[in-house]
Design an enzyme around this catalytic site. Structure first.
Site, PDB file in Angstrom:
ATOM      1  N   HIS A 238       0.952  -1.480  -0.087  1.00 11.46           N
ATOM      2  CA  HIS A 238      -0.092  -0.037  -0.046  1.00 11.46           C
ATOM      3  C   HIS A 238       1.103   1.304   0.172  1.00 11.46           C
ATOM      4  O   HIS A 238       0.658   2.006  -0.780  1.00 11.46           O
ATOM      5  CB  HIS A 238      -1.008   0.368   0.979  1.00 11.46           C
ATOM      6  CG  HIS A 238      -1.922  -0.947   1.381  1.00 11.46           C
ATOM      7  ND1 HIS A 238      -3.032  -1.658   0.305  1.00 11.46           N
ATOM      8  CD2 HIS A 238      -1.488  -2.382   1.908  1.00 11.46           C
ATOM      9  CE1 HIS A 238      -3.284  -2.421   1.380  1.00 11.46           C
ATOM     10  NE2 HIS A 238      -2.938  -2.920   2.065  1.00 11.46           N
TER      11      HIS A 238
HETATM   12  O1  RIB Z   1      -4.456  -0.139   5.267  1.00 14.27           O
HETATM   13  C1  RIB Z   1      -3.313  -0.451   4.777  1.00 14.27           C
HETATM   14  C2  RIB Z   1      -2.433   0.996   5.498  1.00 14.27           C
HETATM   15  O2  RIB Z   1      -2.695   0.429   6.925  1.00 14.27           O
HETATM   16  C3  RIB Z   1      -1.069   0.591   5.269  1.00 14.27           C
HETATM   17  O3  RIB Z   1      -0.589   2.115   5.385  1.00 14.27           O
HETATM   18  C4  RIB Z   1      -0.086  -0.443   6.054  1.00 14.27           C
HETATM   19  O4  RIB Z   1       0.631   0.366   6.671  1.00 14.27           O
HETATM   20  C5  RIB Z   1      -1.381  -0.240   7.614  1.00 14.27           C
HETATM   21  O5  RIB Z   1      -0.867   1.611   8.272  1.00 14.27           O
END
Ligand code: RIB
Ligand code: CA
Length: 309
Positions: A238
């Protein structure tokens, strides 16, 4: 000219990979790293940021610790995703260095005001530090080029059926950011779930050197959760998608839409209500990611991480 970037993060497997991508990309001038409680406690996310920087011999990059808990909500760590340390998988040595003495919020303000060029802030954890920056240093926040955040989603949730973790963890902070009037880009699950790193990418990295091997081991652990939970053949990274978007236009397609965060209901706590079809009179307040060139992103990621020894 390189993009001056401040990375606010909660390492976290994908945060760690985003940090490495920033370090390996000449298009990025990394001014510093700030940490926030999220995937794990502030103590662990801060230690993890230091561990990753030291692993690639970049202890010169300053780390400033920030908020140990959300503005209002109870703290909640995602050990079920990132493990007890927050970076389960590779055998990373314990941190030798320490964060700077400044609080992350003051550190962000100092770096923004001290930069010769407008800074891009890339928050990839709960937005507590960013909301506090807006409150305590509005002058500095107003000097930001833009905020490119990983969080939210148009359609799906991960921590609940309705919400994405970073926004859900501190919805009031997120709402403050979307209502700030600043140039905000939202890189949500609609985008990151379409750009999955696979075992093939991991094997290329495993053969590339000790850092590639470390990232492959981060993937091995992180992928387990996503295979079990979503049946994915790979794993979203992500935070690295948000970081890539900060310096490589064209990877993520965005549309300008109005976004508001549900802070009222429990069922939909932290949902980013994106007015995708312009059903209201609300003026757009964010660039919202709707598509991604997954191949281009993953090639960039593997190519850049592979440059580390
Ligand atoms: O939902 C994904 C996010 O939440 C990413 O940033 C992961 O590292 C968590 O922080
Ligand atoms: Ca994160």
């Amino acid at each position: 000219m390189s993009v001056p970037v401040l990375l606010d993060c909660d390492p976290g497997h994908d945060d760690a990979i985003a940090l490495l991508l920033a370090l390996a990309s000449p298009e990025v001038e990394l001014l510093g790293v700030t940490t926030v409680a999220g995937n794990q406690t502030l103590e662990k996310t801060t230690a993890n940021a230091l561990r990753v920087l030291e692993f690639v011999d970049r202890g010169d990059v300053p780390v400033a610790a920030g908020a140990a808990r959300p503005l209002l909500r109870d703290p909640f760590v995602a050990a079920y995703v990132h493990g007890e340390s927050g970076l389960e998988g590779p055998d990373l040595p314990p941190a030798q260095g320490r964060p700077v003495r400044e609080h992350a919020v003051d550190f962000l303000a100092d770096r923004i005001l001290g930069s010769d060029h407008p800074v891009t802030l890339v928050p990839v954890g709960p937005l507590t530090n960013v909301a506090l920056l807006l409150a305590r240093h509005p002058d500095a926040a107003g000097r930001l080029e833009r905020i490119v955040l990983m969080g939210g989603s148009i359609a799906e949730g991960n921590v609940t059926p309705a919400a994405e973790f970073n926004i859900w963890a501190d919805p009031e902070a997120a709402q403050r950011v979307f209502a700030s009037g600043l140039d905000v880009t939202m890189i949500g699950l609609d985008v990151t779930h379409k750009a999955l790193m696979t075992g093939e990418h991991a094997e290329r990295l495993r053969a590339a050197g000790r850092t590639g091997r470390m990232v492959a081991e981060l993937y091995d652990f992180f992928h387990e959760y996503h295979a079990r939970t979503y049946g994915f053949e790979g794993s979203p990274i992500h935070d690295a998608v948000a970081l890539a978007h900060a310096f490589r236009p064209g990877i993520v397609e965005t549309v300008e839409r109005h976004v508001v965060v549900d802070c009222a209901s429990e069922l939909c706590r932290g949902r980013t209500v994106v007015d995708l079809w312009r059903r209201t009179e609300n003026e757009p307040n964010a660039h919202v990611g709707i598509g991604v060139d997954a191949d281009a992103f993953l090639e960039l990621l593997v190519e850049r991480i592979a440059t580390f020894p």
